[in-house]
Design a protein around this motif. Structure first.
Motif, PDB file in Angstrom:
ATOM      1  N   ARG A 796       0.843  -1.191   0.000  1.00 48.68           N
ATOM      2  CA  ARG A 796       0.000   0.000   0.000  1.00 48.68           C
ATOM      3  C   ARG A 796       0.884   1.248   0.000  1.00 48.68           C
ATOM      4  O   ARG A 796       1.777   1.385   0.832  1.00 48.68           O
ATOM      5  N   ALA A 797       0.601   2.130  -0.919  1.00 45.21           N
ATOM      6  CA  ALA A 797       1.345   3.388  -0.997  1.00 45.21           C
ATOM      7  C   ALA A 797       0.425   4.533  -0.606  1.00 45.21           C
ATOM      8  O   ALA A 797      -0.803   4.422  -0.699  1.00 45.21           O
ATOM      9  N   GLN A 798       1.053   5.620  -0.190  1.00 46.27           N
ATOM     10  CA  GLN A 798       0.332   6.774   0.318  1.00 46.27           C
ATOM     11  C   GLN A 798       0.765   8.016  -0.452  1.00 46.27           C
ATOM     12  O   GLN A 798       1.967   8.240  -0.647  1.00 46.27           O
ATOM     13  N   VAL A 799      -0.183   8.815  -0.841  1.00 48.98           N
ATOM     14  CA  VAL A 799       0.129  10.055  -1.548  1.00 48.98           C
ATOM     15  C   VAL A 799       0.736  11.057  -0.568  1.00 48.98           C
ATOM     16  O   VAL A 799       0.214  11.268   0.522  1.00 48.98           O
ATOM     17  N   VAL A 800       1.858  11.659  -0.960  1.00 49.87           N
ATOM     18  CA  VAL A 800       2.499  12.664  -0.108  1.00 49.87           C
ATOM     19  C   VAL A 800       2.244  14.066  -0.670  1.00 49.87           C
ATOM     20  O   VAL A 800       1.900  14.978   0.057  1.00 49.87           O
ATOM     21  N   ARG A 801       2.418  14.222  -1.989  1.00 50.59           N
ATOM     22  CA  ARG A 801       2.223  15.537  -2.604  1.00 50.59           C
ATOM     23  C   ARG A 801       1.056  15.449  -3.581  1.00 50.59           C
ATOM     24  O   ARG A 801       1.168  14.839  -4.625  1.00 50.59           O
ATOM     25  N   THR A 802      -0.040  16.074  -3.226  1.00 47.86           N
ATOM     26  CA  THR A 802      -1.185  16.037  -4.138  1.00 47.86           C
ATOM     27  C   THR A 802      -0.990  16.998  -5.301  1.00 47.86           C
ATOM     28  O   THR A 802      -1.737  16.953  -6.274  1.00 47.86           O
ATOM     29  N   ASP A 803       0.040  17.884  -5.194  1.00 51.83           N
ATOM     30  CA  ASP A 803       0.193  18.913  -6.230  1.00 51.83           C
ATOM     31  C   ASP A 803       1.131  18.502  -7.358  1.00 51.83           C
ATOM     32  O   ASP A 803       1.433  19.299  -8.239  1.00 51.83           O
ATOM     33  N   LEU A 860       5.090   9.960  -3.631  1.00 56.14           N
ATOM     34  CA  LEU A 860       4.335   8.810  -3.137  1.00 56.14           C
ATOM     35  C   LEU A 860       5.266   8.042  -2.213  1.00 56.14           C
ATOM     36  O   LEU A 860       6.450   7.883  -2.526  1.00 56.14           O
ATOM     37  N   GLN A 861       4.735   7.608  -1.074  1.00 54.93           N
ATOM     38  CA  GLN A 861       5.581   6.815  -0.178  1.00 54.93           C
ATOM     39  C   GLN A 861       4.893   5.504   0.160  1.00 54.93           C
ATOM     40  O   GLN A 861       3.692   5.351  -0.028  1.00 54.93           O
ATOM     41  N   PHE A 862       5.680   4.557   0.634  1.00 54.30           N
ATOM     42  CA  PHE A 862       5.075   3.336   1.152  1.00 54.30           C
ATOM     43  C   PHE A 862       4.378   3.708   2.456  1.00 54.30           C
ATOM     44  O   PHE A 862       4.792   4.628   3.153  1.00 54.30           O
ATOM     45  N   HIS A 863       3.320   3.008   2.754  1.00 60.57           N
ATOM     46  CA  HIS A 863       2.455   3.404   3.867  1.00 60.57           C
ATOM     47  C   HIS A 863       3.264   3.653   5.131  1.00 60.57           C
ATOM     48  O   HIS A 863       4.260   2.979   5.391  1.00 60.57           O
ATOM     49  N   GLU A 864       2.823   4.646   5.883  1.00 59.42           N
ATOM     50  CA  GLU A 864       3.603   5.039   7.064  1.00 59.42           C
ATOM     51  C   GLU A 864       3.573   3.990   8.167  1.00 59.42           C
ATOM     52  O   GLU A 864       4.436   3.968   9.025  1.00 59.42           O
ATOM     53  N   ARG A 865       2.557   3.142   8.141  1.00 57.72           N
ATOM     54  CA  ARG A 865       2.456   2.121   9.190  1.00 57.72           C
ATOM     55  C   ARG A 865       2.822   0.762   8.633  1.00 57.72           C
ATOM     56  O   ARG A 865       2.227   0.292   7.669  1.00 57.72           O
ATOM     57  N   ALA A 866       3.783   0.125   9.266  1.00 58.53           N
ATOM     58  CA  ALA A 866       4.239  -1.184   8.783  1.00 58.53           C
ATOM     59  C   ALA A 866       3.086  -2.179   8.706  1.00 58.53           C
ATOM     60  O   ALA A 866       3.029  -3.010   7.798  1.00 58.53           O
ATOM     61  N   ASP A 867       2.135  -2.070   9.641  1.00 60.65           N
ATOM     62  CA  ASP A 867       1.047  -3.051   9.645  1.00 60.65           C
ATOM     63  C   ASP A 867      -0.044  -2.721   8.619  1.00 60.65           C
ATOM     64  O   ASP A 867      -1.012  -3.465   8.486  1.00 60.65           O
ATOM     65  N   SER A 868       0.109  -1.604   7.905  1.00 62.38           N
ATOM     66  CA  SER A 868      -0.847  -1.284   6.844  1.00 62.38           C
ATOM     67  C   SER A 868      -0.239  -1.435   5.455  1.00 62.38           C
ATOM     68  O   SER A 868      -0.867  -1.115   4.454  1.00 62.38           O
ATOM     69  N   LEU A 869       1.004  -1.910   5.403  1.00 64.19           N
ATOM     70  CA  LEU A 869       1.718  -1.963   4.126  1.00 64.19           C
ATOM     71  C   LEU A 869       1.258  -3.071   3.200  1.00 64.19           C
ATOM     72  O   LEU A 869       1.105  -2.884   2.005  1.00 64.19           O
TER      73      LEU A 869
END
Ligand SMILES: [Zn+2]
Length: 928
Positions: A796-803, A860-869
């Protein structure tokens, strides 16, 4: 002698002749003598069997020696595809027991063939037998009586396929001799195989690579280089070893031809011949086995493997074993097509001689140990030749064919039973179906998935009316799932559902499972950002629906009228390629959200200005997008898309990884110029480009950036990759006088200057390490993994910069991506200490701004929580991956390096990530 006695003697002679035709069948003395010369002898060990140490003579059917001028296994002799096919045609022309079929053409136009061999009666009635197989493969509505009659009357079809992996050179040679032997041999054994089994032979799966490896072998001999000294950067047009990682998504021509052949023949066994480990590994695997392989097939693998091990060991062959190689988890191999279609998919690994030579066996100690699955291990110090390989393969195959012949009805009964179980499973247990909503955001991508299932022989239906199904039937939960008319439904009460099941399942690879052989997770709806619904309510099976009889297609729509078209970016590749498809029109991109004619539009929306005619409408419709024509162009901050001149760069070490990128670009219609890293040594070579895409590339010797930079050691003569009289099949896609050098320091400097003057360098996987290690973007750093095990899976990846333009169209804040173990990238956090702030206060503000501008941005980063990756596959040590960068945009001078730690174009599976890479390319000069 009286006439009576003479008559009796004649009669006895005739009876004898009929009873022991085999004993009387003459042997081809010349050929047999050659086989024996070519087989190494050893005081202690045997490398042949009585099944293959002779060749029966035939007055009508030509031997390979007659047609090709040599006996397979002759040192220095390997045949090109045209010659192999010519031999098979000659056998087919001469024998009523043989019929030849075409499987279709490869990417480069070489023909893949299939030869069917059985007794004469069977060959004249092949269509009847195919029909019986097909009926057993789909037993819906089959009565008990009919089933019994069919199992008694049908013949198992056993499909042998050679050389999918081009450096594994022995199988096409072996299969030529096997075809002859099966066609003419009159031994009771072979007669039984012909009577009870229909043997199919495809001598070469990777026909393009076969011709290349024969060229390279000749070149190696001419240059007097050691075995394997000349690498084979190109096998097929796009893929090399990964041609055997396409079994799920069927993207390459050879896999598509195989799949079509499979559905035409409905074989009971698909047997793929590979070469690597000594001396003959027959597949079962260590497990974990794929969840969708029927337990019966797992048993069948073992049954066949142990028959071969017993029979070959009895005959004195050392080193025939099973179990300890490959797992059986990822179903991406060509043999998985059989395993996911109620047939038996299996393979051999025999010991190769890399070309057509001999060498002395010198194995590491671990491979020689006697263990439970290798009770009769291979041995060191013996001479091994290509003929040893041929003897092993051919003997093993003959044992397997005889076993299937002897157990004909058992294998047929298993075959129909597996199909019945699949149908029954779908009728009586959840999921009863998968629904793929037609109205979803990325509908065209969803249609591609539907069509993939259809290519696998899975029926897809279309809902005729709206309906509602219980999300969790049987409990107190009464929430419903809506099904709309037009939604696609994949019913599970049909025989071929395993592919859909495994592609749409979550893979759970346990940390203590054996080391994975390949990817551990591939959940395709996640990777492709397609919405699917797993249906637990059996009422779905009673919904009104109609069978989809042609491929699904989503046509776009354009509403309104006016000269300007607003086209929302849907976050899929079809949206992202609009600027290319609308070439000749003016395409701009909105940099922020806006409203037009009461409709909300997100940043990234395309603003297309029509020239003349219907080009804009055609592009929107063709891509399945939704556009709105408007009279007035919106007043929103925007930038024009200036289509870049793209260089796709490859190394001479391997082209497979860039091959997948190249394949994707070709499929999407994105034009590029194909260059090698060596070309960077020529001053000014990058002047004509705006974007350089440098995909993941294995470095020489498995090294890191320095070997990627330098290439192979400059020892010995230059190693050309060129079309010459000796090597007519090389040089098609690119050529060089010497494959050894990399880009060198001059090339690296050219790459840096290219970015500094405003270019975009896009790197992924291992090539991401190069600009970091060369210090192009000092704020980006690499961390080595310590305990992380993230082997080819979905995270799971997470958006860091929406711009960032890179994320145009991505509506979600978290989404799944593919990642495989490395690289672990980070951007250093800005220094916010008191000292840094005090320093900034005394600096020129322009200088401060420039310092900030040059800092890399994590997009984009890998999810901040290891248990949500973890979405699907294996993950151990996730803390090391959490918060690491998945995509970075790092400026350098006037240009940018965009790093992908993920692999956006992985094996035609990761369509959900395609748009990020395309967005970076399309917005190369407007990334900030
Ligand atoms: Zn192989």
């Amino acid at each position: 002698m009286s006439r009576v006695t003479l008559g009796v003697a004649l009669l006895v002679g005739l009876v004898l002749c009929a009873a022991s035709l085999a004993a009387q069948q003459p042997v081809d003395a010349e050929y047999t003598a050659r086989i024996r010369e070519l087989t190494p002898t050893d005081p202690k060990w045997k490398f042949t069997t009585e099944l293959v140490d002779y060749l029966p003579a035939s007055a009508t059917v030509p031997t390979p020696l007659k047609v090709l001028g040599y006996v397979p296994g002759t040192i220095g002799k390997l045949s090109y595809v045209a010659d192999i096919n010519r031999y098979f045609r000659a056998v087919a022309a001469a024998s009523p027991r043989v019929k030849l079929f075409s499987l279709g053409l490869s990417d480069e136009g070489r023909e893949m063939i299939l030869l069917a061999i059985a007794d004469e009666e069977t060959i004249t009635r092949l269509d009847d037998y195919r029909g019986r197989s097909a009926r057993l493969a789909d037993p819906r509505g089959l009565s008990g009586e009919e089933r019994k009659r069919l199992v008694a009357a049908a013949k198992p079809i056993y499909w042998l396929t050679g050389s999918i992996h081009s450096p594994e050179t022995g199988s096409p040679e072996m299969l030529m001799e096997l075809a002859y032997r099966l066609a003419v041999d009159e031994s009771e054994r072979t007669q039984s195989i012909r009577k009870n089994v229909i043997t199919l032979i495809t001598p070469v799966l990777e026909v393009d690579g076969r011709d290349r490896v024969v060229d390279v072998y000749q070149l190696t001999r001419q240059l007097k280089l050691p075995r394997g000294a000349v690498s084979l950067p190109y096998w097929g047009k796009y893929t090399a070893h990964d041609n055997n990682r396409d079994g799920m998504v069927l993207s390459q021509q050879l896999t598509r031809n195989y799949m079509k052949g499979f559905l035409y023949w409905r074989p009971v066994v698909g047997h793929d011949l590979h070469e690597s480990v000594p001396f003959l590994y027959t597949s079962t695997g260590t497990g974990p086995y794929n969840d969708e392989f029927d337990p019966i097939v797992v048993n069948e693998w073992h049954q066949l493997a142990y028959e071969e091990i017993n029979e070959l060991t009895k005959r004195g062959l050392p080193g025939v074993w099973t179990h300890g190689f490959y797992d059986g988890w990822a179903p991406n191999y060509v043999l998985a097509i059989a395993n996911l279609h109620n047939a038996i998919g299996r393979f051999y690994e025999t010991y190769t001689s890399s070309g057509a030579d001999c060498h002395t066996v010198n194995l590491p100690a671990a491979g020689l140990e006697r263990v439970w699955y290798r009770p009769n291990p291979p041995v060191n110090g013996v001479k091994w030749c290509i003929r040893s390989n041929i003897n092993y393969q051919q003997s093993g195959v003959l044992v397997a064919l005889k076993y299937v012949a002897d157990n004909r009805t058992t294998f047929l009964d298993n075959y129909v039973t597996k199909a019945e179980r699949m149908v029954q499973r779908g009728r009586t247990s959840a999921p009863y179906a998968f629904v793929i909503p037609h109205g979803q955001r990325r509908a065209a991508e969803a249609a591609d998935l539907v069509n993939l299932f259809r290519s696998h022989g899975t029926e897809v239906q279309v809902a005729s009316s709206d309906g509602a199904l219980l999300r969790k039937p049987g409990g107190s939960d009464t929430t419903k799932v809506a099904v709309k008319a037009g939604d696609w439904i994949v019913r599970m009460d049909q025989p071929y559902t395993q592919t859909a099941r495994t592609l749409l399942a979550i893979q759970r690879y346990k940390p203590d499972d054996p080391q994975p052989y390949d990817d551990t997770g591939w959940t395709i709806d996640a990777l492709r950002h397609v919405e699917t619904i797993q249906v637990a309510d059996s009422a779905v099976l009673a919904m009104p629906m109609t069978m989809l009889v042609v491929d699904a297609k989503v046509t776009g729509t354009v509403t309104g009228s006016g000269p300007t078209y607003l086209v929302p970016h849907l976050g899929d590749w079809r949206s992202a390629v609009l600027p290319w498809q609308a070439a000749g029109l003016k395409v701009a991109v909105a940099e922020s959200a806006f409203t037009a004619e009461g409709q909300q539009y997100a940043a990234g929306t395309f603003i297309v200005t029509e020239g003349k005619g219907t080009a804009a409408r055609d592009a929107i419709n063709g891509l399945g997008l939704k556009g709105a024509a408007t009279a007035v162009a919106p007043a929103v901050a925007q930038h024009p898309v200036q289509l870049p001149r793209i260089a796709l760069m490859h190394t001479w070490r391997e082209t497979q990884n860039e091959g997948w990128v190249r394949f994707a670009l070709d499929q999407m219609g994105v034009p590029f110029t194909y260059i090698s890293d060596q070309s960077l040594r020529t001053p000014g070579s990058l002047d004509r480009f705006d974007v350089v895409v440098f995909p993941h590339a294995a470095a020489f010797g498995g090294g890191g950036s320095s070997t990627l930079l330098n290439g192979a050691p400059m020892i010995g003569p230059p190693i050309p990759w060129k079309k010459t009289a000796l090597t007519p099949n090389l040089g098609l896609w690119d050529q060089t006088d010497d494959m050894r050098p990399g880009m060198g320091l001059d090339g690296a400097a050219a790459l840096r200057r290219f970015v500094e003057r405003g270019g975009l360098l896009l790197v992924e996987g291992v090539t991401s390490e190069l600009p970091v290690n060369l210090g192009f973007t000092p704020s980006v750093s690499l961390t080595p993994a310590r305990t992380l095990r993230a082997r080819g899976a979905v995270y799971r990846a997470q958006v860091v910069r929406t711009d960032s333009p890179i994320l145009y169209g991505y509506e979600r804040r978290t989404f799944p991506v593919y990642f495989n173990q490395a690289p672990l990238l980070s951007v250093q956090q800005p220094d916010t200490s008191v000292t840094a702030r005090e320093n900034e206060a005394i600096m020129d503000p322009a200088q401060v701004a420039e310092q900030k501008r040059m800092r890399g941005r994590v997009i984009l980063q890998f999810h901040e929580r290891a248990d949500s990756l973890l979405v699907s596959g294996l993950l151990v040590g996730g803390e090391e991956l959490a918060r690491k960068a998945a995509v970075i945009d790092a400026p350098l001078g006037l240009g940018h390096v965009v790093y992908f730690a993920i692999r956006p174009f992985w094996r035609w599976q990761t369509q959900g990530s395609f748009a990020m890479a395309l967005n970076a390319i399309a917005n190369w000069n407007a990334l900030r």
